[in-house]
Design a protein around this motif. Structure first.
Motif: not given
Length: 264
Positions: A33, A77, A255
């Motif tokens: 990530n 995210g 994310d």
């Protein structure tokens, strides 16, 4: 989300930071990530700072910019709250560091704009995948970072020295590291300097300005990348009335997926 639903590692890292369970560096956390540096400034300085980032894309590759006063960053995210989801912050008044809290909700303002900037922790995954050494991960410490004598390009009130991060390696690995990291321009790309640190104004490689010193083994050279801590050297040099940043090495875990940032 039910009790039996697995929480993605990136979201778990943000929840741990929000709850105060995570307050240390985030290197190698939630592998795969994207992690991001942070600079938060009042709206009346935001346009100048964005131009500064555009003129200095190596140290300041912008991943996202928030709306004024909005702590969410939906492009990066789910359920992000930039006031709580970084393990440790830095608060600056007139260019002076005044606090390093783990939560900035009590000083949040409706005019604050968040800038999220690419981080070298992202290309480290590609380096590890290619068998390249990442010494601070090996030693379980924060990456060493240094202020240099390389000037950034000014924009409005913002100017100051480039900050670099360093990873030692032998010549063959350094060549491969150039090839690997060149594919990731949105997270600093290729190194800016290899070899003698004095040539870029670093007098003592074992006394970094930020982070921790790491071992440099016989036959290795220091390899330097532009670093997203550069805005903090700029804040100290140009002294805006108010600013919030991340503490060096303490990133927002997003994310986004590192491999999707590759240019090739």
């Amino acid at each position: 989300m039910t009790a039996h639903t697995a929480i993605a590692p990136a979201y778990q890292a943000r929840l741990d930071a929000r709850a105060g369970r995570l307050s240390g560096p985030t290197a190698n956390l939630a592998p795969g990530n994207v992690q991001a540096n942070l600079a938060i400034l009042p709206r009346d300085l935001a346009a100048d700072f964005l131009r500064f980032c555009q003129r200095n894309p190596k140290p300041c590759p912008v991943l996202a910019v928030s709306e004024p006063g909005d702590p969410s960053l939906p492009d990066l995210g789910m359920d992000i709250d930039i006031r709580t989801d970084i393990p440790r912050y830095r608060v600056w008044h007139d260019g002076e560091l005044v606090a390093e809290p783990t939560d900035v909700r009590d000083i949040w303002r409706d005019d604050l704009v968040s800038f999220l900037i690419g981080c070298s922790f992202s290309f480290e995954e590609a380096m590890l995948d290619n068998g390249l050494p990442v010494r601070h991960i090996e030693q379980g410490c924060n990456v060493p970072m240094y202020r240099t004598n390389i000037a950034t390009r000014a924009a409005g009130p913002f100017s100051g020295p480039l900050v670099v991060s360093m990873r030692p390696m032998n010549a063959a690995d350094a060549i491969r590291a150039v090839q690997v990291t060149s594919r990731f321009p949105s997270v600093h790309g290729a190194p800016v300097h290899l070899g003698d640190p004095a040539l870029i104004g670093i007098q003592d490689i074992y006394r970094p300005d930020y982070g921790d010193p790491v071992e440099i083994k016989p036959g290795e050279m220091p390899v330097f990348w532009a670093c997203g801590v550069t805005p903090q050297s700029v804040v100290a040099a140009t002294r805006p009335p108010f600013c919030i940043t991340h503490a060096p090495g303490h990133m927002l875990v997003t994310d986004l997926i590192n491999s999707r940032l590759a240019a090739l």
